[in-house]
Enzyme design. Structure first.
Site, PDB file in Angstrom:
ATOM      1  N   ASP A 130       1.122  -1.334  -0.003  1.00 47.20           N
ATOM      2  CA  ASP A 130       0.079  -0.001   0.098  1.00 47.20           C
ATOM      3  C   ASP A 130       1.048   1.502  -0.143  1.00 47.20           C
ATOM      4  OD1 ASP A 130      -1.748   2.228   0.584  1.00 47.20           O
ATOM      5  OD2 ASP A 130      -2.801   0.914   2.246  1.00 47.20           O
ATOM      6  N   SER A 139      -1.246  14.227 -13.844  1.00 44.99           N
ATOM      7  CA  SER A 139      -2.358  14.318 -14.830  1.00 44.99           C
ATOM      8  C   SER A 139      -2.476  15.673 -15.551  1.00 44.99           C
ATOM      9  CB  SER A 139      -3.802  13.920 -13.783  1.00 44.99           C
ATOM     10  OG  SER A 139      -4.854  14.238 -14.936  1.00 44.99           O
ATOM     11  N   TYR A 142      -8.951  16.044  -6.576  1.00 44.25           N
ATOM     12  CA  TYR A 142      -8.039  15.261  -7.420  1.00 44.25           C
ATOM     13  C   TYR A 142      -7.156  16.247  -8.273  1.00 44.25           C
ATOM     14  CZ  TYR A 142      -6.448  12.181 -11.049  1.00 44.25           C
ATOM     15  OH  TYR A 142      -6.004  11.341 -11.938  1.00 44.25           O
ATOM     16  N   LYS A 178      -2.942  16.240  -8.087  1.00 42.87           N
ATOM     17  CA  LYS A 178      -2.043  16.071  -9.029  1.00 42.87           C
ATOM     18  C   LYS A 178      -1.097  17.642  -9.094  1.00 42.87           C
ATOM     19  CE  LYS A 178      -2.975  12.103 -10.252  1.00 42.87           C
ATOM     20  NZ  LYS A 178      -2.133  10.802 -10.003  1.00 42.87           N
TER      21      LYS A 178
HETATM   22  N1  LIG Z   1      -7.291   6.942 -16.304  1.00 39.93           N
HETATM   23  C1  LIG Z   1      -7.203   8.069 -16.725  1.00 39.93           C
HETATM   24  O1  LIG Z   1      -7.804   8.802 -17.361  1.00 39.93           O
HETATM   25  C2  LIG Z   1      -5.958   9.135 -16.027  1.00 39.93           C
HETATM   26  C3  LIG Z   1      -5.686  10.219 -16.293  1.00 39.93           C
HETATM   27  C4  LIG Z   1      -4.623  11.129 -15.978  1.00 39.93           C
HETATM   28  C5  LIG Z   1      -3.698  10.489 -14.843  1.00 39.93           C
HETATM   29  N2  LIG Z   1      -4.151   9.281 -14.408  1.00 39.93           N
HETATM   30  C6  LIG Z   1      -3.463   8.716 -13.304  1.00 39.93           C
HETATM   31  O2  LIG Z   1      -2.751   7.364 -13.734  1.00 39.93           O
HETATM   32  C7  LIG Z   1      -2.258   6.675 -12.608  1.00 39.93           C
HETATM   33  C8  LIG Z   1      -2.675   5.264 -12.829  1.00 39.93           C
HETATM   34  O3  LIG Z   1      -4.157   5.107 -12.877  1.00 39.93           O
HETATM   35  P1  LIG Z   1      -5.403   4.166 -13.773  1.00 39.93           P
HETATM   36  O4  LIG Z   1      -5.634   5.290 -14.802  1.00 39.93           O
HETATM   37  O5  LIG Z   1      -4.166   3.340 -14.432  1.00 39.93           O
HETATM   38  O6  LIG Z   1      -6.088   3.593 -13.021  1.00 39.93           O
HETATM   39  P2  LIG Z   1      -6.179   2.067 -12.502  1.00 39.93           P
HETATM   40  O7  LIG Z   1      -7.416   2.251 -11.500  1.00 39.93           O
HETATM   41  O8  LIG Z   1      -6.450   1.126 -13.522  1.00 39.93           O
HETATM   42  O9  LIG Z   1      -4.926   1.961 -11.586  1.00 39.93           O
HETATM   43  C9  LIG Z   1      -4.589   2.433 -10.453  1.00 39.93           C
HETATM   44  C10 LIG Z   1      -4.081   1.293  -9.809  1.00 39.93           C
HETATM   45  O10 LIG Z   1      -3.500   1.738  -8.401  1.00 39.93           O
HETATM   46  C11 LIG Z   1      -3.783   0.878  -7.481  1.00 39.93           C
HETATM   47  N3  LIG Z   1      -4.014   1.516  -6.119  1.00 39.93           N
HETATM   48  C12 LIG Z   1      -4.900   2.321  -5.724  1.00 39.93           C
HETATM   49  N4  LIG Z   1      -4.551   2.568  -4.529  1.00 39.93           N
HETATM   50  C13 LIG Z   1      -3.250   1.950  -3.823  1.00 39.93           C
HETATM   51  C14 LIG Z   1      -2.561   1.972  -2.841  1.00 39.93           C
HETATM   52  N5  LIG Z   1      -3.030   2.851  -1.835  1.00 39.93           N
HETATM   53  N6  LIG Z   1      -1.389   1.175  -2.820  1.00 39.93           N
HETATM   54  C15 LIG Z   1      -1.117   0.781  -4.036  1.00 39.93           C
HETATM   55  N7  LIG Z   1      -1.906   0.598  -5.142  1.00 39.93           N
HETATM   56  C16 LIG Z   1      -2.961   1.390  -5.173  1.00 39.93           C
HETATM   57  C17 LIG Z   1      -5.121   0.126  -7.692  1.00 39.93           C
HETATM   58  O11 LIG Z   1      -5.296  -1.103  -7.462  1.00 39.93           O
HETATM   59  C18 LIG Z   1      -4.957   0.163  -9.397  1.00 39.93           C
HETATM   60  O12 LIG Z   1      -4.453  -1.134  -9.723  1.00 39.93           O
HETATM   61  C19 LIG Z   1      -2.991   7.421 -11.506  1.00 39.93           C
HETATM   62  O13 LIG Z   1      -2.065   8.016 -10.545  1.00 39.93           O
HETATM   63  C20 LIG Z   1      -3.998   8.133 -12.007  1.00 39.93           C
HETATM   64  O14 LIG Z   1      -4.493   9.532 -11.279  1.00 39.93           O
HETATM   65  C21 LIG Z   1      -5.250   8.423 -14.866  1.00 39.93           C
END
Ligand SMILES: NC(=O)c1ccc[n+]([C@@H]2O[C@H](COP(=O)([O-])OP(=O)(O)OC[C@H]3O[C@@H](n4cnc5c(N)ncnc54)[C@H](O)[C@@H]3O)[C@@H](O)[C@H]2O)c1
Length: 250
Positions: free
Chosen positions: A59, A140, A153, A157
């Protein structure tokens, strides 16, 4: 298989899905030893088997888990070179006055405080070993071009982007590089929360309409940017927020 990251060891948080899985896959394909961490044990183990890398349930909000993952990297690979702070979380898109304190705390803990823990626990390793290091935070476009209904959120970021720049100037003399990568909306496990409805092409249209290149980001887009920043090709690049956004932030 090429070898832009040959001989390097990387930790990728949140590597069980979405962008993190894409980053881990690219790093492994480029020759890195990869340790993925995540909350989800089943998914993490399955991705690790698929990519032939290591998984550790950790975590990012727990300092002891960070210490354990560092020890794992040193036990297994004798070194650490790259840290990708990718794990992240959001609450559902909604009017800001309706965001609960618990949602605010969770977003700040996972998105911001985890970067604090990774810095406090991992930077001393690089300093003590006099070893160049590379931190990449997945931030982001929301941090610099915020959309409504995701205030905290977006703010989390922005904090990550700002902290990354400060860390870059502070630890530059130690040859530890800090950069962030800012994806525009993609199609991952959390996208439905950003758009406030199911993640379908139709529902993503509003977000995609403001992206000049006309499509959402993919895990491969984000992984390619991270690979560049992690490679020696970027060894004079620090303090950058690389927007992987099809032109959204112009
Ligand atoms: N999806 C989008 O549109 C988008 C856009 C901009 C930025 N992001 C960023 O990209 C990053 C990855 O997200 P994603 O889009 O792949 O989503 P996702 O939900 O597929 O992946 C996020 C992962 O983080 C894990 N996670 C959450 N809390 C956790 C913790 N406390 N400890 C360890 N792991 C934890 C989850 O289990 C999951 O596997 C994030 O930081 C998100 O903010 C996503």
């Amino acid at each position: 298989m090429t070898s832009r990251l040959q001989g390097k060891t990387a930790i990728v948080t949140g590597g069980a899905s979405g962008f993190g899985k894409g980053i881990a896959a690219k790093f492994a394909a480029e020759g890195a030893n990869v340790i993925i961490t995540d909350l989800s044990e089943e998914q993490g183990e399955s991705v690790a088997t698929e990519l032939n890398c290591l998984f550790s349930r950790a975590d990012v909000t727990k300092p002891d888990d960070w210490r354990r993952v560092l020890a794992l990297a040193l036990d297994e690979f004798k070194q650490l070179d790259i840290v990708v702070n990718n794990a992240g979380i959001t609450y559902p898109n909604k009017p800001t006055q309706d965001v609960t304190e618990a949602e605010f705390d969770l977003v700040m803990n996972v998105n911001v405080k985890a970067v604090y823990h990774s810095t406090n626990i991992l930077v001393p390793y690089f300093v003590k070993e006099n070893r160049p290091g590379c931190f990449i935070q997945v931030a982001s476009t929301a941090g610099s071009r915020p959309r409504p209904n995701l205030t905290w959120y977006n703010a989390s970021k922005a904090a990550v982007i700002n902290a990354t720049k400060t860390l870059a100037v502070e630890y530059g003399p130690k040859q530890i590089r800090f950069n962030s990568v800012s994806p525009v909306v993609g199609s991952t496990g959390m996208t439905h929360l950003f758009i406030g409805k199911p993640d379908t092409e139709e529902n993503r249209k509003g977000f995609v309409s403001t992206i000049p290149l006309g499509r959402p980001s993919t895990p491969a887009d984000i992984a390619n940017a991270c690979c560049y920043l992690a490679s020696d090709e970027a060894n004079f690049i620090t303090g950058v927020d690389l927007q992987v956004d099809g032109g959204r932030c112009v």
